[in-house]
Design an enzyme around this catalytic site. Structure first.
Site, PDB file in Angstrom:
ATOM      1  N   HIS A  51       0.700  -1.235   0.090  1.00 26.58           N
ATOM      2  CA  HIS A  51       0.130  -0.125  -0.134  1.00 26.58           C
ATOM      3  C   HIS A  51       1.011   1.331  -0.112  1.00 26.58           C
ATOM      4  O   HIS A  51       1.997   1.267   0.401  1.00 26.58           O
ATOM      5  CB  HIS A  51      -0.991   0.046   1.200  1.00 26.58           C
ATOM      6  CG  HIS A  51      -1.664  -1.268   1.500  1.00 26.58           C
ATOM      7  ND1 HIS A  51      -1.271  -2.183   2.284  1.00 26.58           N
ATOM      8  CD2 HIS A  51      -2.771  -1.691   0.847  1.00 26.58           C
ATOM      9  CE1 HIS A  51      -1.997  -3.328   2.405  1.00 26.58           C
ATOM     10  NE2 HIS A  51      -3.055  -2.966   1.384  1.00 26.58           N
ATOM     11  N   ASP A 103       0.165   4.178   1.609  1.00 30.35           N
ATOM     12  CA  ASP A 103      -0.028   4.884   2.993  1.00 30.35           C
ATOM     13  C   ASP A 103      -0.012   6.231   2.816  1.00 30.35           C
ATOM     14  O   ASP A 103       0.669   7.039   3.923  1.00 30.35           O
ATOM     15  CB  ASP A 103       0.788   4.296   3.880  1.00 30.35           C
ATOM     16  CG  ASP A 103       0.697   2.819   4.168  1.00 30.35           C
ATOM     17  OD1 ASP A 103      -0.332   2.230   3.861  1.00 30.35           O
ATOM     18  OD2 ASP A 103       1.410   2.317   4.970  1.00 30.35           O
ATOM     19  N   GLU A 151       3.075  -4.167  11.062  1.00 31.65           N
ATOM     20  CA  GLU A 151       1.852  -4.892  10.556  1.00 31.65           C
ATOM     21  C   GLU A 151       1.946  -6.413  10.830  1.00 31.65           C
ATOM     22  O   GLU A 151       1.096  -6.947  10.206  1.00 31.65           O
ATOM     23  CB  GLU A 151       1.544  -4.622   9.214  1.00 31.65           C
ATOM     24  CG  GLU A 151       1.423  -2.990   8.955  1.00 31.65           C
ATOM     25  CD  GLU A 151      -0.275  -2.293   9.386  1.00 31.65           C
ATOM     26  OE1 GLU A 151      -0.944  -3.321   9.790  1.00 31.65           O
ATOM     27  OE2 GLU A 151      -0.288  -1.394   9.490  1.00 31.65           O
TER      28      GLU A 151
HETATM   29  N1  LIG Z   1      -0.480  -0.016   6.415  1.00 28.26           N
HETATM   30  C1  LIG Z   1      -1.298  -0.492   5.750  1.00 28.26           C
HETATM   31  N2  LIG Z   1      -1.472  -1.826   5.859  1.00 28.26           N
HETATM   32  N3  LIG Z   1      -2.075   0.380   5.146  1.00 28.26           N
HETATM   33  C2  LIG Z   1      -3.388  -0.034   4.471  1.00 28.26           C
HETATM   34  C3  LIG Z   1      -4.010   1.085   3.769  1.00 28.26           C
HETATM   35  C4  LIG Z   1      -5.417   0.600   3.045  1.00 28.26           C
HETATM   36  C5  LIG Z   1      -6.000   1.761   2.222  1.00 28.26           C
HETATM   37  N4  LIG Z   1      -5.393   2.320   1.285  1.00 28.26           N
HETATM   38  C6  LIG Z   1      -6.432   2.810   3.260  1.00 28.26           C
HETATM   39  O1  LIG Z   1      -5.976   3.731   3.338  1.00 28.26           O
HETATM   40  O2  LIG Z   1      -7.191   2.407   4.555  1.00 28.26           O
HETATM   41 MN   LIG Z   2       1.921   0.157   5.411  1.00 28.07          MN
HETATM   42 MN   LIG Z   3       0.404  -2.229   3.756  1.00 31.92          MN
END
Ligand SMILES: NC(=[NH2+])NCCC[C@H](N)C(=O)O
Ligand SMILES: [Mn+2]
Ligand SMILES: [Mn+2]
Length: 312
Positions: A134, A136, A281
């Site tokens: 992602h 982020d 994570e």
């Molecule tokens: N650090 C992560 N796993 N981020 C996932 C983000 C998913 C999605 N783009 C959101 O804004 O919610």
């Molecule tokens: Mn992330």
């Molecule tokens: Mn991620």
């Protein structure tokens, strides 16, 4: 351990910073990630690589987590996330200032506001290599989920808009000092943000096309052309394929192989420029016991690779 390090004094010293925090997203369990990683023996593993390792126990956030923390706009748990990250920034910058390499174990990726913020306080010209499925980089306005772990880079870049609760975060990161590897689940607003800011990103498409060796080379060329700037490596375990690292909150198929993930860490180690490492994570509450064991083991071995473990 023979590689000369360009920023850390000898003997090399690391500090494990366990951050049992999950407020940047909705699933319970990611706050247990650091506990599992340490229980798996990470401290001794790094000592065996020749590092001096400081680990003073996991950080306690209870006292600073706000009991009542209603959304601001769509942002969930905004005050808790902000206060935790501010405290993490202080811890990380403290270690960095003492010449230690902070190894921050998450917890969710919102913590990177603290880790990257702390690194850049001490190494203002550091670049950030972000390994993730992602981007982020949502702003509070563009985020569909309201989960702050999808927003840390927007705050660090100073494009998140004005949120008084997050005023302590300085826009310390420049767009040309950020590069991604591993992307494959990027929201449409995030795609626009990446384009508008000219941020370099190597998605899984580029990994397939060039191979991981070339991609790491190109990523370093983008943010560290003379190979002389400190590097903050922020590794979201969901960058790896779910078959390799299943225990994580937002898995996305089509990810990095075990070797591709490790290669990135090994190659960054070889630069002698790594000054901070995040492993984020890992969620030991998701998936079965064997998947958890596998994910925790992979997490530990990524850290070891970044700190100099070699295959030969
Ligand atoms: N650090 C992560 N796993 N981020 C996932 C983000 C998913 C999605 N783009 C959101 O804004 O919610
Ligand atoms: Mn992330
Ligand atoms: Mn991620």
């Amino acid at each position: 351990m023979s590689t000369l390090h360009k920023f850390l004094p000898d003997p090399k010293s690391a500090a494990i910073v366990g951050c049992p925090f999950s407020g940047g997203q909705a699933k319970i369990g990611v706050d247990h990630g650091p506990i599992h990683l340490v229980k798996a023996g990470l401290e001794q593993q790094l000592k065996d690589l020749g590092w001096q390792v400081q680990f003073d126990g996991h950080h306690q956030f209870e006292e600073i987590i706000e009991e009542s923390d209603p959304p601001i706009g769509n942002m969930k748990n905004p005050r808790s996330v902000s206060r935790v990250c501010e405290s993490v920034a202080g811890v990380v910058s403290g270690h960095a200032r003492r010449g230690q390499l902070p190894v921050v174990l998450g917890g969710d990726h919102s913590l990177a506001m603290g880790t990257v913020g702390g690194t850049l306080e001490v190494y203002p010209n550091a670049c950030v290599i972000w390994i993730d499925a992602h981007a982020d980089i949502n702003t509070p306005k563009t985020s569909d989920s309201g989960n702050i772990h999808g927003m840390p880079l927007a705050f660090l870049l100073g494009i998140a808009g004005n949120v008084p609760e997050f005023a302590w975060i300085k826009p310390v990161l420049r767009a040309n000092r950020l590069v991604y590897i591993g992307l494959r689940d990027v929201d449409s607003a995030e795609k626009r943000i990446l384009k508008e800011n000219g941020i370099k990103a190597f998605s899984m498409h580029e990994v397939d096309r060039h191979g991981i060796g070339k991609v790491v080379e190109l990523a370093l060329d983008a943010v560290n052309p003379n190979r002389d700037l400190p590097i903050h490596l922020s590794f979201d375990v969901d960058a790896l394929d779910p078959s390799v690292a299943p225990s994580t909150g937002t898995p996305v198929r089509g990810g990095l192989t075990f070797r591709e993930g490790h290669y990135i860490c090994e190659a960054i180690h070889e630069t002698g420029l790594l000054v901070a490492f995040d492993l984020m994570e890992v969620n030991p509450r998701l998936a079965d016991a064997e998947s958890v064991r596998q994910t925790v083991a992979v997490g530990c071995s990524l850290v070891r690779a970044a700190l100099g473990e070699t295959l030969l």
